[in-house]
Write a protein that holds these residues in place. Structure first.
Motif, mmCIF file in Angstrom:
data_model
loop_
_atom_site.group_PDB
_atom_site.id
_atom_site.type_symbol
_atom_site.label_atom_id
_atom_site.label_comp_id
_atom_site.label_asym_id
_atom_site.label_seq_id
_atom_site.Cartn_x
_atom_site.Cartn_y
_atom_site.Cartn_z
ATOM 1 N N LYS A 68 -5.373 -1.204 7.300
ATOM 2 C CA LYS A 68 -4.093 -0.471 6.660
ATOM 3 C C LYS A 68 -3.472 0.260 7.729
ATOM 4 O O LYS A 68 -2.119 0.140 8.103
ATOM 5 C CB LYS A 68 -4.258 0.174 5.368
ATOM 6 C CG LYS A 68 -5.176 -0.620 4.245
ATOM 7 C CD LYS A 68 -5.323 0.380 3.117
ATOM 8 C CE LYS A 68 -6.270 1.593 3.301
ATOM 9 N NZ LYS A 68 -7.634 1.266 3.345
ATOM 10 N N THR A 69 -4.082 1.356 7.973
ATOM 11 C CA THR A 69 -3.446 2.074 9.171
ATOM 12 C C THR A 69 -3.187 1.398 10.326
ATOM 13 O O THR A 69 -1.938 1.641 10.801
ATOM 14 C CB THR A 69 -4.533 3.412 9.467
ATOM 15 O OG1 THR A 69 -5.070 4.243 8.056
ATOM 16 C CG2 THR A 69 -4.145 4.369 10.409
ATOM 17 N N THR A 70 -3.731 0.625 10.786
ATOM 18 C CA THR A 70 -3.545 -0.196 11.978
ATOM 19 C C THR A 70 -2.178 -0.894 11.636
ATOM 20 O O THR A 70 -1.281 -0.724 12.819
ATOM 21 C CB THR A 70 -4.849 -1.315 12.315
ATOM 22 O OG1 THR A 70 -5.898 -0.483 12.379
ATOM 23 C CG2 THR A 70 -4.519 -1.865 13.421
ATOM 24 N N PHE A 88 2.321 11.370 7.950
ATOM 25 C CA PHE A 88 0.852 11.171 8.650
ATOM 26 C C PHE A 88 0.067 11.612 7.441
ATOM 27 O O PHE A 88 -0.008 12.516 6.548
ATOM 28 C CB PHE A 88 0.491 12.087 9.822
ATOM 29 C CG PHE A 88 1.531 11.317 11.027
ATOM 30 C CD1 PHE A 88 1.014 10.391 11.940
ATOM 31 C CD2 PHE A 88 2.786 11.776 11.037
ATOM 32 C CE1 PHE A 88 1.654 9.886 12.851
ATOM 33 C CE2 PHE A 88 3.657 11.291 12.126
ATOM 34 C CZ PHE A 88 3.091 10.412 12.919
ATOM 35 N N GLN A 89 -1.219 11.088 7.595
ATOM 36 C CA GLN A 89 -2.272 11.234 6.624
ATOM 37 C C GLN A 89 -2.650 12.798 6.578
ATOM 38 O O GLN A 89 -2.939 13.445 5.683
ATOM 39 C CB GLN A 89 -3.489 10.281 7.056
ATOM 40 C CG GLN A 89 -4.573 10.448 5.978
ATOM 41 C CD GLN A 89 -5.511 9.153 6.177
ATOM 42 O OE1 GLN A 89 -5.434 8.290 6.946
ATOM 43 N NE2 GLN A 89 -6.618 9.326 5.251
ATOM 44 N N ASN A 90 -2.810 13.266 7.835
ATOM 45 C CA ASN A 90 -3.138 14.603 7.970
ATOM 46 C C ASN A 90 -1.803 15.623 8.140
ATOM 47 O O ASN A 90 -2.087 16.640 8.709
ATOM 48 C CB ASN A 90 -4.158 15.048 9.208
ATOM 49 C CG ASN A 90 -3.361 14.607 10.508
ATOM 50 O OD1 ASN A 90 -2.101 14.100 10.303
ATOM 51 N ND2 ASN A 90 -4.021 14.572 11.469
ATOM 52 N N LEU A 93 4.030 6.125 4.739
ATOM 53 C CA LEU A 93 3.463 7.022 4.260
ATOM 54 C C LEU A 93 1.933 6.367 4.181
ATOM 55 O O LEU A 93 1.575 5.483 3.602
ATOM 56 C CB LEU A 93 3.738 7.215 2.842
ATOM 57 C CG LEU A 93 5.148 7.411 2.707
ATOM 58 C CD1 LEU A 93 6.121 6.383 2.038
ATOM 59 C CD2 LEU A 93 5.092 8.869 1.625
ATOM 60 N N ASP A 94 1.179 7.302 5.175
ATOM 61 C CA ASP A 94 -0.432 6.858 5.056
ATOM 62 C C ASP A 94 -1.262 7.701 4.424
ATOM 63 O O ASP A 94 -1.631 8.730 4.558
ATOM 64 C CB ASP A 94 -0.905 6.908 6.634
ATOM 65 C CG ASP A 94 -2.270 6.349 7.040
ATOM 66 O OD1 ASP A 94 -2.820 6.054 5.922
ATOM 67 O OD2 ASP A 94 -2.684 6.352 7.916
ATOM 68 N N GLU A 95 -1.635 7.221 3.253
ATOM 69 C CA GLU A 95 -2.394 7.869 2.084
ATOM 70 C C GLU A 95 -2.108 9.458 2.222
ATOM 71 O O GLU A 95 -2.743 10.360 2.371
ATOM 72 C CB GLU A 95 -3.967 7.963 2.604
ATOM 73 C CG GLU A 95 -4.505 6.411 2.849
ATOM 74 C CD GLU A 95 -6.004 6.364 2.714
ATOM 75 O OE1 GLU A 95 -6.554 7.124 1.918
ATOM 76 O OE2 GLU A 95 -6.463 5.232 3.395
ATOM 77 N N PRO A 96 -0.993 9.620 1.640
ATOM 78 C CA PRO A 96 -0.528 11.170 2.032
ATOM 79 C C PRO A 96 -0.967 11.871 0.685
ATOM 80 O O PRO A 96 -0.869 13.190 0.816
ATOM 81 C CB PRO A 96 1.176 10.812 1.585
ATOM 82 C CG PRO A 96 1.405 9.622 1.059
ATOM 83 C CD PRO A 96 0.417 8.622 1.334
#
Ligand SMILES: Nc1ncnc2c1ncn2[C@@H]1O[C@H](COP(=O)(O)OP(=O)(O)OP(=O)(O)O)[C@@H](O)[C@H]1O
Ligand SMILES: [Mg+2]
Lengths: 307, 366
Positions: free
Chosen positions: B50-52, B89-91, B165-168
């Motif tokens: 997914k992130t990729t 970003f996720q972080n 949105l990456d696993e926000p």
């Protein structure tokens, strides 16, 4: 760090304090013995009267400082005017050390960045490679540098060999040679703290900047540099301060006319020709300069982290 | 509104995307078209790519093969700062040395906006995420949820065409996460832009998305609305990954008039809709959602399978009953607590019949 201790409640804070005092004791003793006492002795010496074959006479005198700042003519009875000789030496030292620091920053920053962006298991090796030349004594390194930069040395042979220049360029005995020498002497002190800072840098911040339309240059200037600023400042101090008082590079690479503070002070304590109080006074003035630089940078750092 | 919305403008079009890391293939020929204004979710277990895929759309990772276009323009070769796409970003990746306001202003300024413009836009965005009073704080002085909202405001401020949105929500606690789901959905509706949302939380995906792409090990398993994916999973992976299900091994005995008669073992039979690619004699899986099953002590019309209650598990909104079919597989039945008054709870070891409404069982091709 302080926050962590403070949040632990009163009793715990006291325990920490006690432990800290005990743990710091050896450092304080060493510092006191090898730094504070010698500095204090220098301070006293700078206010004593000089003995002609070196050494001091225990008699209070401002002569050393007077000699540094004022010109009273050959026999000391003219009206005092500002003595520029030593101020100029100081000024040139600051300029030389500053230039060396800028060179070290320009080369050291990309180097540190390069190392910090290698795969983790090869970083150690790069750091080691950077430090390899520094296993050789500073004197030998500086002498080799002199040999390298000579008119008939390898560098000029090479430049003439590939046809960039027709006749040797004179590098030795110039300001530039001194700057080069200082730069080379202290480069790792620039690379290592910056490397440590960049290694801790969260590279997703650079991605975020690029995501928000920043160019590579804008990312560097607005995101990376502010984040690694403490490392950059530490590196600059670690190069600038020893460069300022250095005497090997100016002596060996700069020739007689490129005198720096370090050489001036060294002369005063060497052989019979010296003037101890004057050397001590020059040292104290140098020390004050360094302290001012440190205090300014500390203030800058605090402002950066200020809330 | 008077504006006629064209629901079929394609915002992001990914064609035959392949991503390799050395000998490892993280994405195996993925194609999908994400529509303008859509809340699109990439859902799949950890490590499925997914992130990729998101990083490829954002420009942080290069495609090994394939093409990607944004509103019809090929963008595979554009660096991230040239793509009108922003990322949460996720972080969070908030700039630690800047205030919240400066963080939100950053993108607008970098895009060429003046300071005044950026400030104006930042105040609108901070208003939207209700953080106006924190404008002059540093990121480290905010809670996780607040930082997440700053990241959102910062990404929205330069008015991107697509927001990634990456696993926000993954770093937030359950309560905040649920509240943020509605907020995000609301913000997407107000801003009117395409959201591409990554999550491995199927509940999050089901409640927020217009469409969901289910991925596993670098492959697209199914693409559809929440309802399609939940009710008509294409394969075992999707049926199993989304929600809870009874996954039974069956063999197909007969096909007639669009219906398939399946054998569960132990003489139990079920009738379900025919599925393309499943012929007579095929040994395949069948998925039945636990909430589509009911229990009774006498056989009812239609499919009614006899068994014995093994256990009841109380899980708040529902009671889960585990039944061993006579000489057959085990099944799980969910009875909602809301209308328990009408329903009996069967004690363990009592004989029962498991009943299924028509169309509740779904054959899976693989
Ligand atoms: N730089 C890389 N080099 C090698 N392999 C990588 C790299 N980045 C990702 N991978 C691999 O690609 C696969 C997909 O990774 P990705 O980060 O896209 O997973 P994900 O679906 O986002 O998972 P998660 O839900 O855990 O974030 C993983 O198996 C991962 O190990
Ligand atoms: Mg991921």
């Amino acid at each position: 760090m302080a926050g962590g201790a403070a949040s632990g409640g009163k009793a715990q804070t006291d325990t920490y304090k006690e432990a800290r005092t005990l743990l710091l004791l050896p450092s304080w003793l060493v510092l006191g013995f090898f730094v504070l006492i010698p500095v204090f002795m220098m301070l006293i010496y700078s206010f004593l009267t000089k003995e002609f074959r070196g050494g001091v006479i225990w008699e209070f005198s401002l002569a050393a400082y007077d000699q540094f700042f004022f010109d009273r003519g050959l026999f000391g009875d003219d009206a005092p005017s500002i003595e520029w000789t030593y101020i100029n030496i100081f000024w040139r030292s600051i300029w030389q050390a500053g230039a060396a620091t800028i060179f070290a920053l320009l080369i050291g920053f990309p180097t540190a960045y390069f190392i910090a962006t290698r795969p983790p298991n090869s970083r150690q090796m790069w750091v080691f490679l950077v430090t390899i030349p520094y296993w050789v004594n500073l004197l030998i390194r500086t002498v080799s540098m002199k040999f390298l930069l000579r008119d008939q040395g390898p560098l000029n042979d090479f430049l003439m060999g590939i046809g960039i220049v027709d006749s040797p360029i004179h590098i030795i005995n110039t300001d530039f040679a001194v700057q080069l020498g200082l730069f080379y002497s202290y480069l790792p002190f620039m690379v290592l703290p910056i490397y440590a800072a960049v290694e801790r840098y969260n590279f997703s911040l650079s991605e975020a900047a690029a995501d928000l339309y920043a160019s590579k240059w804008q990312t560097l200037r607005r995101v990376l540099l502010p984040a690694v600023k403490p490392g950059v400042i530490a590196g600059c101090i670690l190069v600038f301060v020893p460069s300022l008082g250095s005497f090997l590079a100016p002596d060996l690479l700069g020739g007689a006319k490129n005198f720096m503070i370090g050489s001036l002070i060294e002369e005063q304590f060497k052989g019979n020709a010296g003037n101890w109080p004057f050397g001590a006074a020059a040292s104290m003035i140098l020390l004050s300069l360094v302290l001012i630089v440190l205090m300014l940078s500390a203030r800058q750092q605090n402002k950066g982290e200020g809330v | 509104m008077a504006i006629v919305e064209d629901r079929n403008i394609i915002a992001v079009d990914v064609q035959n995307a392949v991503k390799r890391y050395g000998s490892f293939t993280a994405l195996k020929t993925i194609s999908l078209s994400i529509k303008d204004n859509e809340f699109f979710t990439l859902l799949g277990p950890s490590g499925c790519g997914k992130t990729t895929l998101l990083r490829i759309i954002g420009g942080f990772e290069e495609l090994s093969e394939g093409a990607i276009s944004l509103f019809g323009d090929e963008i595979a070769k554009l660096p991230p700062n040239k793509r009108p796409i922003n990322t949460v970003f996720q972080n969070y990746a908030l700039f630690p040395h800047m205030t919240i306001e400066e963080n939100v202003m950053f993108g607008v300024e970098m895009r060429g906006g003046s300071k005044a413009e950026a400030r104006q836009r930042a105040s609108e965005m901070l208003d939207l995420v209700q953080l106006t009073q924190f404008a002059s704080r540093k990121p480290s002085q905010l809670s996780g949820g607040q930082q997440q909202r700053v990241a959102l405001a910062r990404a929205l401020a330069p008015e991107p065409k697509v927001l990634l949105l990456d696993e926000p929500l993954s770093a937030l606690d359950l309560k905040l996460r649920q509240a943020m789901r509605y907020e995000l959905k609301e913000i997407q509706r107000k801003a009117g832009i395409t959201f591409i949302f990554v999550t491995h939380d199927q509940e999050e995906a089901l409640t927020m998305s217009d469409r969901i792409a289910v991925m596993s090990s670098g492959e697209l398993q199914q693409l559809g609305t929440a309802r399609e994916i939940y009710e008509s999973p294409h394969n075992t992976f999707v049926a199993d990954f989304i929600g809870e299900t009874n996954l039974l091994e069956v063999s197909v005995d007969a096909l007639s008039g669009g219906s398939a008669t399946c054998h569960l073992g132990g003489g139990h039979e079920l009738i379900c809709d025919e599925v393309k690619g499943v012929g007579v004699g095929a040994k395949v899986h069948l998925s039945i959602r636990p909430e589509r099953l009911t229990l009774s002590d006498t056989p009812m019309e239609g499919a009614s399978l006899s068994g014995v209650v093994r256990d009841n598990i109380y899980i708040g909104t529902d009671i889960q009953t585990i039944v061993d079919l006579n000489e057959g597989p085990q099944m799980v039945i969910r009875t909602s607590n809301s209308d328990r008054g009408n329903k009996r709870i069967f004690e363990p070891r009592s004989p029962v019949f498991v009943n299924m409404e028509k169309g509740a069982a779904r054959l899976l091709a693989d």
